[in-house]
Design a protein around this motif. Structure first.
Motif, mmCIF file in Angstrom:
data_model
loop_
_atom_site.group_PDB
_atom_site.id
_atom_site.type_symbol
_atom_site.label_atom_id
_atom_site.label_comp_id
_atom_site.label_asym_id
_atom_site.label_seq_id
_atom_site.Cartn_x
_atom_site.Cartn_y
_atom_site.Cartn_z
ATOM 1 N N PHE A 1 0.829 -1.203 0.000
ATOM 2 C CA PHE A 1 0.000 0.000 0.000
ATOM 3 C C PHE A 1 0.866 1.257 0.000
ATOM 4 C CE2 PHE A 1 -2.449 3.217 2.490
ATOM 5 C CZ PHE A 1 -3.458 3.434 1.564
ATOM 6 N N VAL A 2 1.849 1.305 0.883
ATOM 7 C CA VAL A 2 2.696 2.489 1.030
ATOM 8 C C VAL A 2 3.499 2.753 -0.244
ATOM 9 C CG1 VAL A 2 4.695 3.431 2.267
ATOM 10 C CG2 VAL A 2 2.840 2.354 3.544
ATOM 11 N N HIS A 3 3.922 1.686 -0.926
ATOM 12 C CA HIS A 3 4.730 1.845 -2.135
ATOM 13 C C HIS A 3 3.882 1.960 -3.404
ATOM 14 C CE1 HIS A 3 7.842 0.450 0.674
ATOM 15 N NE2 HIS A 3 8.708 1.003 -0.152
ATOM 16 N N ASP A 4 2.578 2.146 -3.249
ATOM 17 C CA ASP A 4 1.660 2.358 -4.381
ATOM 18 C C ASP A 4 1.511 1.139 -5.275
ATOM 19 O OD1 ASP A 4 1.114 4.927 -3.563
ATOM 20 O OD2 ASP A 4 2.575 5.873 -4.890
ATOM 21 N N ASP A 5 1.863 -0.053 -4.782
ATOM 22 C CA ASP A 5 1.657 -1.265 -5.571
ATOM 23 C C ASP A 5 0.193 -1.713 -5.506
ATOM 24 O OD1 ASP A 5 4.357 -1.436 -6.306
ATOM 25 O OD2 ASP A 5 4.855 -2.431 -4.413
ATOM 26 N N CYS A 6 -0.464 -1.465 -4.375
ATOM 27 C CA CYS A 6 -1.902 -1.709 -4.213
ATOM 28 C C CYS A 6 -2.539 -0.398 -3.780
ATOM 29 C CB CYS A 6 -2.159 -2.779 -3.150
ATOM 30 S SG CYS A 6 -1.782 -4.454 -3.673
ATOM 31 N N VAL B 1 8.722 8.203 -12.619
ATOM 32 C CA VAL B 1 10.120 8.473 -12.249
ATOM 33 C C VAL B 1 10.285 8.315 -10.735
ATOM 34 C CG1 VAL B 1 11.908 10.257 -12.124
ATOM 35 C CG2 VAL B 1 10.519 10.024 -14.195
ATOM 36 N N ARG B 2 9.340 8.852 -9.988
ATOM 37 C CA ARG B 2 9.398 8.749 -8.527
ATOM 38 C C ARG B 2 9.327 7.290 -8.080
ATOM 39 N NH1 ARG B 2 4.576 11.272 -4.957
ATOM 40 N NH2 ARG B 2 3.461 9.621 -6.076
ATOM 41 N N LYS B 3 8.455 6.525 -8.713
ATOM 42 C CA LYS B 3 8.278 5.115 -8.351
ATOM 43 C C LYS B 3 9.576 4.336 -8.591
ATOM 44 C CE LYS B 3 5.328 1.670 -7.301
ATOM 45 N NZ LYS B 3 6.309 0.589 -7.064
ATOM 46 N N GLN B 4 10.226 4.599 -9.717
ATOM 47 C CA GLN B 4 11.472 3.885 -10.040
ATOM 48 C C GLN B 4 12.583 4.288 -9.081
ATOM 49 O OE1 GLN B 4 12.011 1.363 -12.363
ATOM 50 N NE2 GLN B 4 13.872 1.249 -11.132
ATOM 51 N N LEU B 5 12.676 5.575 -8.793
ATOM 52 C CA LEU B 5 13.703 6.070 -7.884
ATOM 53 C C LEU B 5 13.496 5.492 -6.482
ATOM 54 C CD1 LEU B 5 16.143 7.916 -7.653
ATOM 55 C CD2 LEU B 5 14.593 9.837 -7.238
ATOM 56 N N VAL C 1 12.683 2.787 -0.662
ATOM 57 C CA VAL C 1 11.933 3.670 0.251
ATOM 58 C C VAL C 1 10.559 3.930 -0.360
ATOM 59 C CG1 VAL C 1 14.009 4.793 1.144
ATOM 60 C CG2 VAL C 1 12.826 5.786 -0.838
ATOM 61 N N PRO C 2 9.566 4.340 0.431
ATOM 62 C CA PRO C 2 8.252 4.682 -0.117
ATOM 63 C C PRO C 2 8.356 5.883 -1.055
ATOM 64 C CG PRO C 2 8.131 4.372 2.262
ATOM 65 C CD PRO C 2 9.582 4.414 1.903
ATOM 66 N N PRO C 3 7.546 5.925 -2.123
ATOM 67 C CA PRO C 3 7.630 7.021 -3.098
ATOM 68 C C PRO C 3 7.461 8.411 -2.491
ATOM 69 C CG PRO C 3 6.331 5.220 -3.988
ATOM 70 C CD PRO C 3 6.609 4.872 -2.555
ATOM 71 N N SER D 1 6.355 14.529 -2.477
ATOM 72 C CA SER D 1 4.911 14.339 -2.315
ATOM 73 C C SER D 1 4.203 14.572 -3.642
ATOM 74 C CB SER D 1 4.365 15.318 -1.270
ATOM 75 O OG SER D 1 4.417 16.648 -1.770
ATOM 76 N N ASP D 2 2.938 14.147 -3.726
ATOM 77 C CA ASP D 2 2.130 14.427 -4.923
ATOM 78 C C ASP D 2 2.042 15.934 -5.160
ATOM 79 O OD1 ASP D 2 1.728 11.756 -5.248
ATOM 80 O OD2 ASP D 2 -0.457 11.832 -5.211
ATOM 81 N N GLN D 3 1.963 16.698 -4.066
ATOM 82 C CA GLN D 3 1.836 18.145 -4.193
ATOM 83 C C GLN D 3 3.059 18.727 -4.920
ATOM 84 O OE1 GLN D 3 -0.806 20.402 -3.202
ATOM 85 N NE2 GLN D 3 0.467 21.568 -4.580
ATOM 86 N N THR D 4 4.250 18.246 -4.571
ATOM 87 C CA THR D 4 5.458 18.742 -5.228
ATOM 88 C C THR D 4 5.479 18.323 -6.703
ATOM 89 O OG1 THR D 4 6.701 18.683 -3.150
ATOM 90 C CG2 THR D 4 7.982 18.725 -5.172
#
Length: 588
Positions: A269-274, A523-527, A533-535, A540-543
């Motif tokens: 969940f934290v890593h946006d996989d689900c 790009v954020r997800k790959q990095l 670490v969590p994306p 943040s999405d805001q940035t």
């Protein structure tokens, strides 16, 4: 202070309350900060920790929060570590060695660690210059997540000659006073900002078709990250089975899963996989995932503290998000059962809190205002304009009654308690009314045809719309009352509960190139994957939205965007600049 804030965290200015708290700590004075979720509580001890030097000891009851915080600090170029039961023996030895050689600026520990004599002896050898108590409401016996082990820690920390900083998002008056007493924090060093979260839209949905509503909502927002809280493990499993049948990507969390399963599902969940998490209240406290767009409570929680803590996990990045509470009479019976099985000494207090929670589901007043009033009864209220109650049309025009009430309150001159105002409006033959000569006012008895219950409803409407301010149990007219008295602004109220069935939508991005935003997320997800670490610890999405809006093409342009500090500019921004420049070249 601002230089530290910009260098490490990428922000130009402090949020409300942050600077005051930091100033107390820098001046070697203890303080308590009550700031809303997403209000930047961690910065309140991270910035002074960097200024004071040495080691900042952060005591946190949440293992998941420790890892997220340490990941975020290390991602910003700040040396931090944590000690908890998840570490292997070799990892723990490495950290203890690092502490001995003063490699770390921040150390996060669980309260239970203080039960170890060796740990307490080790602390005596360290240069501790600040002790922070995160999720400080857990210290108080009146807090909704009271941890006895956390309270016992205080005895061991008194030996250190350094200030304390306690921070929490939720603290009733009883909890606040308890924390102050335990940590020796004076009233003037308590900074309490409004619990108002302007980016959250609160909804109450009394539908009997819970399963259908949740399914339709999640399918409609399948690209958004969200949490669905259910009251029991059985309900979590049942919803998960339905989602699996519908091929909705999700994961689950409850105490019945093994430790490895819980950690694995939380990481997904934290890593946006689900994108969707279905969970009991065992999940979430301290989860620092900033891009949760909605939180749905499938069942009503036991108290408003728990509800606001859980619902407040939505929209931590400041973007528009929704908090939807579904409830039924069966939910009330379930919570009454849970209370009956708790310690007898606190059952009455829990029953009182449950009544407040039930009131939230029934009220016709602004939902955000109801929550604010619960935590800080003296705060001036105003309608949020986006909750299900604010969006529904009032059934009764009470403008005439409002004029009479406000006129009466003005003529009574001094601030007065609610019951006395009602007695005057009803024209009651009462000794207190006569002692103050209120029976001689022209407004005496103007609303004698109404019952006390009805007048209370009218007063609540004026209170929650900001025309009346109630502090210390006394009511006065707010300057905004002129809109009613002079401009004859219409005031609407309800005599029947709102039946809110409007479809809900989320708007998270406006005036943003959505294609570029999605590429930046990749790009954020790959990095994040490369760094394990969590994306959201990268940006943040805001940035990312600011990147997509302003489209910076150089480091000089990017450093001026909120959320970009010197460390991240050097280590992370080149990949994002490449993405933006590639997008612009293709668009030409």
């Amino acid at each position: 202070m601002e230089a530290i804030l910009k260098r490490y965290f990428g922000y130009e200015t402090f949020r409300t309350g942050q600077r005051e708290l930091i100033s107390y700590i820098v001046n070697n004075e203890s303080a308590l900060g009550i700031l809303p979720t997403g209000g930047g509580k961690s910065i309140c001890y991270q910035v002074p920790g960097l200024i004071r030097g040495g080691l900042t000891l952060v005591i946190s009851p949440l293992i998941s929060l420790m890892k997220d915080q340490v990941d975020s600090l290390n991602a910003a170029g700040i040396n931090a570590a944590y000690l908890n039961s998840n570490l292997k023996a070799a990892e723990e030895r490495e950290i203890l060695t690092g502490l001995a050689y003063k490699r770390y600026q921040f150390l996060y520990v669980a309260p239970e660690r203080f039960n170890q004599l060796a740990f307490r002896q080790m602390l005596n050898q360290l240069d501790i210059r600040l002790i922070a108590f995160d999720e400080a409401h857990c210290i108080s016996k009146w807090g909704h997540d009271f941890r006895p082990s956390y309270r016992q820690v205080i005895h061991f920390t008194r030996q250190f000659d350094c200030p304390f900083l306690a921070v929490t998002a939720t603290a009733t008056i009883d909890v606040k006073k308890d924390i102050q007493s335990l940590l020796g924090i004076i009233d003037s060093h308590v900074i309490e900002t409004s619990t108002r979260r302007d980016n959250l839209a609160f909804k109450v949905d009394p539908t009997y078709q819970k399963e259908k509503m949740v399914r339709e909502y999640v399918k409609k927002h399948q690209d958004d990250s969200g949490i669905i809280y259910a009251g029991t493990r059985k309900q979590v499993e049942a919803l998960s089975e339905q989602f699996s049948h519908l091929k909705i990507n999700h994961t689950i969390y409850h105490a019945g899963l093994s430790k490895n399963e819980r950690e694995e599902n939380q990481a997904k969940f934290v890593h946006d996989d689900c994108p969707v998490m279905i969970a009991t209240n065992a999940f979430g406290m301290g989860i620092d995932k900033s891009n949760v767009r909605y939180v749905i409570h499938y069942n009503m929680p036991q108290d408003l503290e728990s509800y606001y803590q859980e619902a407040g996990r939505a929209g931590r990045d400041g973007l528009e998000s929704e908090c939807i509470l579904m409830f039924s009479e069966q939910d009330i019976r379930l919570q009454q059962f849970f209370i009956s099985t708790s310690d007898e000494s606190i059952q009455e207090k829990k029953k009182e809190k449950l009544e407040k929670m039930i009131h939230y589901t029934k009220t016709t007043q602004c939902l955000q205002g109801t929550i604010i009033n619960y935590f800080n009864p003296d705060e001036h209220l105003k309608p949020c304009g986006k909750c299900s109650n604010c969006l529904s049309q009032g059934a009764y025009d009470m403008t005439n009654e409002a004029l009479k009430i406000l006129s009466c309150l003005i003529r009574m001159k001094d601030s007065v308690h609610r019951l006395l105002l009602i007695k005057v409006l009803r024209g009651e033959d009462d000794r207190e009314v006569k002692d103050y000569h209120y029976h001689l006012l022209s407004t005496y008895g103007l609303l004698k045809e109404y019952e006390t219950k009805e007048l209370n409803r009218f007063l609540d409407t004026l209170l929650f719309n900001g025309y009346i301010h109630e502090a210390g149990g006394k009511m006065i007219c707010h300057p905004s009352a002129k809109e009613v008295l002079i401009k004859k602004m219409e005031v609407m109220t309800h005599y029947e509960p709102v039946n809110y069935k409007e479809k809900v939508t989320i708007k998270t991005i406006s005036e943003v190139n959505e294609q570029l935003f999605n590429e930046l997320k990749k790009v954020r997800k790959q990095l994040a994957s490369d760094l394990s670490v969590p994306p959201f610890t990268i940006f943040s999405d805001q940035t990312l939205i600011l990147f997509a809006k302003k489209m910076p093409t150089t480091k000089q342009e990017m450093i001026h965007i909120e959320g970009v500090g010197s460390y991240k500019l050097k280590h992370y921004c080149p990949q994002f600049l490449d993405c933006i420049n590639e997008y612009l070249s293709m668009a030409r």
